[in-house]
Scaffold this active site. Sequence first.
Site: not given
Length: 260
Positions: A156, A163
């Site tokens: 990620y 995020k």
Amino acid sequence: MSILAGKKAFVFGVLNEYSIGWHIARELHQAGCELAFSYFPGEKIERRVVKAVEPFHPRFLAPCDVGKDEDLTAAFAVAEEKFGALDILVHSLAFAPAEALHNPFLQTTRQAWHTALDISAYSLVAMARQALPIMNPNGSIITMTYLGAEKFIPMYNIMAVAKAALECSVRYLGAELGRHEKHIRVNAISAGAIKTMAARGVGDIDKMMAHYAEKSPLPWNADTAAAHVGKTALYLCSDLASGVTGETIYVDGGYNIVGW
Ligand SMILES: NC(=O)c1ccc[n+]([C@@H]2O[C@H](COP(=O)([O-])OP(=O)(O)OC[C@H]3O[C@@H](n4cnc5c(N)ncnc54)[C@H](O)[C@@H]3O)[C@@H](O)[C@H]2O)c1
């Protein structure tokens, strides 16, 4: 249930029928909301999006690369012209260069960092600023985030940092716009794994779906996952969430609460 009758929503981030934004749009449409969409500029994408959102009878579609201020200004000018005023803004998009997701995090370049944070996090702030003057009082802004903001998720990488910035931006926007005379709410949904184009770009989505299916307390599968997110989006966009702002709400079948 017509809890959004008479409301108008501008949805960013629908690519196809698998997009989380599409499932959010479906719930808003079923609740009586009038919809408009924005898509990343390009003929091929435009054709795909036009077809995907046809069932929702959109008022208009506007091209917009959220990395360009002039595109955002043009898209919200169309919204003002066609809608007059806006009640709901849906931010369901993100981007990071592929190599930044596949290389070790240590190798993240300055350019990849800027791109991922710009498109995936700053765009929410830029869109909220554009939307505020044309938003009706008690309007709602929602965005999409992921557990990778808080916990290590393989591959990620830079998207996790983006995020984290997005979730923090939701708190700051929530605080500022809540105190604004229009009392606009800003919230994020942290979704579990869902089989979309963006998810394919991050990693082995089939393996991830199988892992979620095994570990989540509630059933989590490709058939229903996005619909769960759509329903929470409907709640956040409606008056049912009149006292909720700055929050990140997990819609992941409870995956995030499991330690082992
Ligand atoms: N799929 C998942 O498992 C999952 C889980 C949690 C959160 N999310 C988040 O949900 C949101 C929607 O993603 P999705 O999974 O529905 O994938 P998707 O591929 O269907 O949607 C991503 C959208 O981002 C748009 N986009 C990318 N760069 C853009 C730019 N510069 N300007 C305008 N639009 C741009 C794409 O055109 C596309 O419509 C993203 O923020 C994603 O990080 C996805």
